[in-house]
Design a protein around this motif. Structure first.
Motif, PDB file in Angstrom:
ATOM      1  N   GLU B  52       1.810  18.941 -12.002  1.00  0.00           N
ATOM      2  CA  GLU B  52       1.992  19.607 -10.729  1.00  0.00           C
ATOM      3  C   GLU B  52       1.053  19.052  -9.654  1.00  0.00           C
ATOM      4  OE1 GLU B  52       1.912  23.871 -11.358  1.00  0.00           O
ATOM      5  OE2 GLU B  52       4.012  23.610 -11.938  1.00  0.00           O
ATOM      6  N   ASN B  53       0.020  18.438 -10.135  1.00  0.00           N
ATOM      7  CA  ASN B  53      -1.032  18.087  -9.195  1.00  0.00           C
ATOM      8  C   ASN B  53      -1.092  16.624  -8.756  1.00  0.00           C
ATOM      9  OD1 ASN B  53      -1.983  20.631  -8.889  1.00  0.00           O
ATOM     10  ND2 ASN B  53      -3.437  20.475 -10.598  1.00  0.00           N
ATOM     11  N   VAL B  54      -0.015  15.895  -9.010  1.00  0.00           N
ATOM     12  CA  VAL B  54      -0.078  14.487  -8.627  1.00  0.00           C
ATOM     13  C   VAL B  54       0.092  14.358  -7.105  1.00  0.00           C
ATOM     14  CG1 VAL B  54       0.874  12.191  -8.964  1.00  0.00           C
ATOM     15  CG2 VAL B  54       0.917  13.839 -10.829  1.00  0.00           C
ATOM     16  N   THR B  55      -0.861  13.770  -6.535  1.00  0.00           N
ATOM     17  CA  THR B  55      -0.760  13.517  -5.102  1.00  0.00           C
ATOM     18  C   THR B  55      -0.555  12.017  -4.894  1.00  0.00           C
ATOM     19  OG1 THR B  55      -2.373  15.257  -4.827  1.00  0.00           O
ATOM     20  CG2 THR B  55      -1.854  13.923  -2.891  1.00  0.00           C
ATOM     21  N   VAL B  56       0.491  11.690  -4.196  1.00  0.00           N
ATOM     22  CA  VAL B  56       0.798  10.273  -4.005  1.00  0.00           C
ATOM     23  C   VAL B  56       0.633   9.920  -2.516  1.00  0.00           C
ATOM     24  CG1 VAL B  56       2.504   8.470  -4.325  1.00  0.00           C
ATOM     25  CG2 VAL B  56       2.438  10.410  -5.898  1.00  0.00           C
ATOM     26  N   TYR B  57      -0.279   9.026  -2.284  1.00  0.00           N
ATOM     27  CA  TYR B  57      -0.476   8.532  -0.910  1.00  0.00           C
ATOM     28  C   TYR B  57       0.379   7.300  -0.727  1.00  0.00           C
ATOM     29  CZ  TYR B  57      -4.487  11.624  -1.123  1.00  0.00           C
ATOM     30  OH  TYR B  57      -5.282  12.720  -1.257  1.00  0.00           O
ATOM     31  N   VAL B  58       1.154   7.289   0.318  1.00  0.00           N
ATOM     32  CA  VAL B  58       2.050   6.157   0.545  1.00  0.00           C
ATOM     33  C   VAL B  58       1.691   5.479   1.856  1.00  0.00           C
ATOM     34  CG1 VAL B  58       4.443   5.426   0.796  1.00  0.00           C
ATOM     35  CG2 VAL B  58       3.894   7.369  -0.667  1.00  0.00           C
ATOM     36  N   LYS B  59       1.414   4.199   1.747  1.00  0.00           N
ATOM     37  CA  LYS B  59       1.230   3.407   2.976  1.00  0.00           C
ATOM     38  C   LYS B  59       2.584   2.798   3.280  1.00  0.00           C
ATOM     39  CE  LYS B  59      -1.559  -0.174   5.032  1.00  0.00           C
ATOM     40  NZ  LYS B  59      -2.557  -1.223   4.799  1.00  0.00           N
ATOM     41  N   ASP B  60       3.216   3.261   4.310  1.00  0.00           N
ATOM     42  CA  ASP B  60       4.623   2.942   4.514  1.00  0.00           C
ATOM     43  C   ASP B  60       4.824   1.972   5.678  1.00  0.00           C
ATOM     44  OD1 ASP B  60       7.313   2.975   4.260  1.00  0.00           O
ATOM     45  OD2 ASP B  60       7.600   4.890   5.285  1.00  0.00           O
ATOM     46  N   GLU B  61       5.021   0.711   5.359  1.00  0.00           N
ATOM     47  CA  GLU B  61       5.314  -0.258   6.413  1.00  0.00           C
ATOM     48  C   GLU B  61       6.800  -0.515   6.500  1.00  0.00           C
ATOM     49  OE1 GLU B  61       3.061  -3.760   5.689  1.00  0.00           O
ATOM     50  OE2 GLU B  61       1.149  -2.764   5.987  1.00  0.00           O
ATOM     51  N   LEU B  62       7.555   0.057   5.570  1.00  0.00           N
ATOM     52  CA  LEU B  62       8.985  -0.260   5.478  1.00  0.00           C
ATOM     53  C   LEU B  62       9.884   0.877   5.924  1.00  0.00           C
ATOM     54  CD1 LEU B  62       8.704  -1.834   1.941  1.00  0.00           C
ATOM     55  CD2 LEU B  62       8.979  -3.078   4.074  1.00  0.00           C
ATOM     56  N   ASN B  63       9.255   1.951   6.414  1.00  0.00           N
ATOM     57  CA  ASN B  63      10.016   3.121   6.828  1.00  0.00           C
ATOM     58  C   ASN B  63      10.864   3.716   5.693  1.00  0.00           C
ATOM     59  OD1 ASN B  63       9.180   3.607   9.395  1.00  0.00           O
ATOM     60  ND2 ASN B  63      10.535   1.990  10.232  1.00  0.00           N
ATOM     61  N   LEU B  64      10.250   3.813   4.547  1.00  0.00           N
ATOM     62  CA  LEU B  64      10.991   4.350   3.400  1.00  0.00           C
ATOM     63  C   LEU B  64      10.553   5.761   3.023  1.00  0.00           C
ATOM     64  CD1 LEU B  64      11.164   1.305   0.975  1.00  0.00           C
ATOM     65  CD2 LEU B  64      13.090   2.479   2.040  1.00  0.00           C
ATOM     66  N   PHE B  65       9.542   6.258   3.733  1.00  0.00           N
ATOM     67  CA  PHE B  65       8.929   7.517   3.314  1.00  0.00           C
ATOM     68  C   PHE B  65       9.926   8.653   3.148  1.00  0.00           C
ATOM     69  CE2 PHE B  65       6.609  11.474   3.687  1.00  0.00           C
ATOM     70  CZ  PHE B  65       5.557  11.262   2.803  1.00  0.00           C
ATOM     71  N   ASP B  66      10.790   8.807   4.138  1.00  0.00           N
ATOM     72  CA  ASP B  66      11.747   9.923   4.061  1.00  0.00           C
ATOM     73  C   ASP B  66      12.711   9.749   2.898  1.00  0.00           C
ATOM     74  OD1 ASP B  66      10.573  11.184   6.099  1.00  0.00           O
ATOM     75  OD2 ASP B  66      11.899  10.302   7.656  1.00  0.00           O
ATOM     76  N   ASP B  67      13.173   8.495   2.739  1.00  0.00           N
ATOM     77  CA  ASP B  67      14.078   8.226   1.604  1.00  0.00           C
ATOM     78  C   ASP B  67      13.432   8.612   0.279  1.00  0.00           C
ATOM     79  OD1 ASP B  67      15.882   7.306   3.295  1.00  0.00           O
ATOM     80  OD2 ASP B  67      15.769   5.167   2.706  1.00  0.00           O
ATOM     81  N   ILE B  68      12.198   8.143   0.134  1.00  0.00           N
ATOM     82  CA  ILE B  68      11.503   8.402  -1.125  1.00  0.00           C
ATOM     83  C   ILE B  68      11.259   9.883  -1.326  1.00  0.00           C
ATOM     84  CG2 ILE B  68       9.330   8.012  -2.377  1.00  0.00           C
ATOM     85  CD1 ILE B  68       9.262   5.240  -1.080  1.00  0.00           C
ATOM     86  N   ASP B  69      10.860  10.512  -0.240  1.00  0.00           N
ATOM     87  CA  ASP B  69      10.584  11.942  -0.321  1.00  0.00           C
ATOM     88  C   ASP B  69      11.808  12.706  -0.813  1.00  0.00           C
ATOM     89  OD1 ASP B  69       8.716  13.956  -0.118  1.00  0.00           O
ATOM     90  OD2 ASP B  69       9.555  14.639   1.806  1.00  0.00           O
ATOM     91  N   SER B  70      12.976  12.342  -0.260  1.00  0.00           N
ATOM     92  CA  SER B  70      14.182  13.057  -0.674  1.00  0.00           C
ATOM     93  C   SER B  70      14.550  12.703  -2.124  1.00  0.00           C
ATOM     94  CB  SER B  70      15.359  12.766   0.272  1.00  0.00           C
ATOM     95  OG  SER B  70      15.675  11.401   0.200  1.00  0.00           O
TER      96      SER B  70
END
Lengths: 309, 416
Positions: B52-70
């Motif tokens: 439950e406690n995994v925190t993932v920091y994403v450095k997003d240069e590719l504009n994929l954050f929303d895709d990945i999040d979903s």
């Protein structure tokens, strides 16, 4: 003579080369107690196992009411080596044995309760067999053997391992069963019991018949007089006394076995004057002594037996 | 035969009234359930607080954050996503000093080299490294986009090439490469395995009950009841009665177990067990397991009659007791090749044939009928022979009080 229930004729059985019994013939009648006696290993149990169909004889025949087919459900059997299933109720096991004999369950239950009461085991019907004492267990075994009202009851050493009180209970029950018409075949090596109970007896040694007849006749024929003399006497002197068949002496005690037709008052008068008598007893040879004689191969009776046969 | 039924009834009643039998009857499936569900239970206890406690920091240069999040949400991963910008060193330091944190750099460079670096804390849930693999998909998409590939080409590449080995015989039956066929093949293997497993349980349980026959025969001897019983029934009746009685007892056992285990299995694993279970194949499998029971029952009842003291059993009797486990030796080779030579030999050898047949029939799509029939004929002949021999040993052995029979004695009885 009463109705003949069981007739055994010229029975013989060998294991491999060893002959266990040969030429065994006897009958058991309604309402009588017939005793098979003999030392250990004489072939009593083998004879009985052959009658029960647990073993098959090599020769000879067994008839029940004149039929060679043995109706097992009309026979009650108390084997010498006996036991009961441990972790079951007394009543369950009695009913099982009754069922094996095709006896109606309801009647069996009633009889079982009656007998338990009679043998002082009232209220034990739901007790586990393993919780019973040895004597109680043997009583239950006897009930199991008679629960189906057998016409013929075979008891192999029924008194072995019983305390005197239980022995008495068994003895009374056996007498009562015989009085009610059951034919009883009883094997034992306890002579006093046999002497008390049996109407007729069959003595067996090394698989062969030694004596067979009515108890009274046997006693009359074989139980001769014997004279016990305590006092220091040379054996030569004792042996020369007339009508003495055999002398057994040990230290200052001598037993003179007398011939069968001896007349005691005459015999007493003929005793040599030089005899040293501290004590003198005249009585009859008991069945027990006859038995011991046979078992220890002193051959006295065997000779006599041949003479009378 | 009537007398056999009386004995059978008695053996049944005696055991059903026995507390320890009842307890083990109910306890066995319970233990089974406990052992089956314990590992998953433990896993949950271990896994839940961590994941439950995994925190993932994403450095997003590719504009994929929303895709990945979903994607994370749709796959039900217990990730907490956080977008970061700027210097990665500061974040890496933080990750190093804490637990269950990860840093993913989605950069142009990563796409170009085809290698995405994921930095994690020392303490991470075991599942994380496999979870993180799902990033492949969106990243590959980015690569495809950069290469300007048409959707057809993309599809063709992503489908990949599958290598399938197949026996020549199946090719002649029907073309079986289309997906609907594959579906039904899966179904039919379930259809085979469930009745097979069922028959296996039946066999196992009845063989175990068969061992109770051994005890029962030995007890009869030890408690010296045999002679009383034999004054009413023949040794044959007694032996048959025991075999029948314990057979029914075994069925009662299986019945109880199934009643307790099947609903739970059906509910937990959502298997339509009942539907797969009652297929015609079950009949043959059951017949095989019953034959197996009869064979081992004959062996056990005969050997049981020679043993009075269980603790003083000679090696010979001990070996006989191990016979039902003989098939385990062949388990490996047969699983590897259910039609191989070892499988065939074990099928014909009577002592292994029941369990091996059941195993093979559950594995094979195509039943080798000729082998089945030969094996059954051998099996039935062995049962007949073993019953005869057991009868001879039983008859003499049960009345031999006071000692265990030696192998040479048993050999004598067999020839007598």
């Amino acid at each position: 003579m009463n109705e003949r229930i069981l007739k055994v004729e010229r029975l013989g059985k060998s294991f491999k080369d060893k002959r266990i019994i040969s030429d065994i013939s006897f009958e058991v009648h309604r309402g009588e107690i017939m005793g098979i006696l003999g030392p250990n290993g004489a072939g009593k149990s083998t004879t009985i196992r052959n009658i029960m169909g647990i073993m098959y004889p090599d020769e000879g025949s067994i008839h029940f009411h004149g039929n060679s087919e043995i109706p097992r459900h009309k026979i009650g059997y108390l084997p010498e080596e006996r036991g009961l299933y441990k972790n079951v109720n007394v009543m369950d096991i009695l009913l099982y044995f009754a069922e094996l004999k095709d006896y109606p369950q309801k009647k069996a239950k009633k009889r079982a309760l009656e007998y338990l009461e009679k043998f002082g085991l009232a209220g034990k019907e739901n007790t586990k067999v393993e919780e019973l004492s040895k004597g109680m267990g043997q009583k239950v075994q006897l009930i199991a053997a008679i629960i189906h009202e057998p016409e013929l009851l075979i008891l192999d050493e029924p008194f072995s391992g019983l305390d005197p009180v239980s022995q008495e209970v068994f003895k009374e029950e056996i007498k009562e069963l015989a009085a009610n018409g059951t034919a009883i075949l009883l094997s034992s090596h306890q002579m006093n019991m046999v002497e008390e109970l049996c109407d007729r007896l069959f003595m067996i040694h090394r698989g062969k018949k030694v004596i067979y007849g009515e108890m009274e006749d046997v006693k009359r024929e074989y139980a001769n007089f014997k004279c016990t003399i305590i006092g220091d006497n040379p054996e030569e002197l004792l042996r020369n006394i007339p009508s003495v068949h055999r002398v057994e002496s040990k230290e200052d005690r001598a037993i003179l076995y007398l011939e069968q037709d001896v007349h005691i008052p005459t015999w007493l008068r003929e005793l040599p004057v030089e005899l040293n008598v501290y004590e003198l007893i005249i009585d009859r040879v008991s069945l027990h002594e006859i038995f011991i004689d046979i078992a220890s191969d002193k051959n006295m009776i065997v000779k006599e037996g041949v003479k009378y046969a | 035969m009537r007398n056999s039924w009386k004995v059978a009834k008695w053996e049944l009643k005696r055991n059903m009234k026995n507390k320890s039998f009842i307890i083990s009857l109910l306890l066995t499936p319970l233990l089974f359930i406990v052992f089956a569900s314990f590992p998953t239970l433990l896993e949950k206890l271990e896994g839940e607080p961590d994941s439950e406690n995994v925190t993932v920091y994403v450095k997003d240069e590719l504009n994929l954050f929303d895709d990945i999040d979903s994607l994370v949400k749709s796959q039900d991963l217990s990730w907490k996503m956080e977008e970061v910008t700027g210097d990665s060193k500061k974040i890496l330091k933080e990750i190093e000093s804490s637990e269950n944190q990860a840093y993913v750099a989605l950069t142009d460079n990563a796409v170009k080299t085809g290698e995405v670096k994921v930095f994690t804390s020392n303490e991470m849930p075991d599942t994380f490294s496999s979870e993180v693999q799902f990033l492949q998909e969106p990243l590959r998409q980015v690569k495809f986009d950069q290469l300007n590939l048409s959707p057809e080409v993309v599809q063709s590449i992503t489908k990949g090439i599958e290598i399938k080995s197949e026996e020549a015989s199946t090719q002649t039956d029907s073309g079986s490469l289309n997906p609907s066929d594959k579906q039904s093949a899966d179904d039919s293997s379930m259809e085979r395995i469930i009745p097979g497993a069922f028959a296996g349980i039946v066999l196992f349980s009845i063989v175990m009950t068969g061992m109770m026959i051994f005890q029962s025969a030995s007890q009869e001897k030890k408690e010296k009841v045999a002679e009383i019983v034999l004054s009413s029934v023949t040794p044959g009746d007694l032996m048959q009665g025991k075999i029948i009685g314990y057979f029914i007892l075994g069925l009662v056992q299986v019945g109880t177990w199934l009643l307790l285990v099947v609903p739970i299995a059906a509910w937990r694993y959502e298997l339509p067990v009942m539907e797969y279970l009652f297929v015609p194949e079950l009949l043959l499998l059951l017949a095989i397991s019953i034959a197996g029971y009869l064979m081992f029952a004959a062996i056990f009842v005969g050997i049981g009659a020679t043993v009075e003291d269980m603790t003083a059993t000679s090696n010979f009797q001990g070996i006989v007791m191990m016979l039902p486990f003989l098939p385990l030796i062949f388990l490996g080779p047969i699983l590897a090749n259910p039609s191989g030579i070892i499988a065939q030999v074990a099928t014909y050898f009577p002592l292994t044939s029941p369990s091996i047949l059941i195993l093979r029939l559950s594995l094979l799509d195509e039943w080798p009928w000729v082998e089945i029939i030969i094996a059954l004929v051998i099996l039935l002949a062995s049962i007949w022979l073993l019953m005869k021999l057991a009868g001879k040993v039983f008859k003499t052995g049960i009345l031999l009080y006071g000692k265990n029979a030696t192998p040479s004695e048993i050999w004598k009885w067999l020839r007598y």
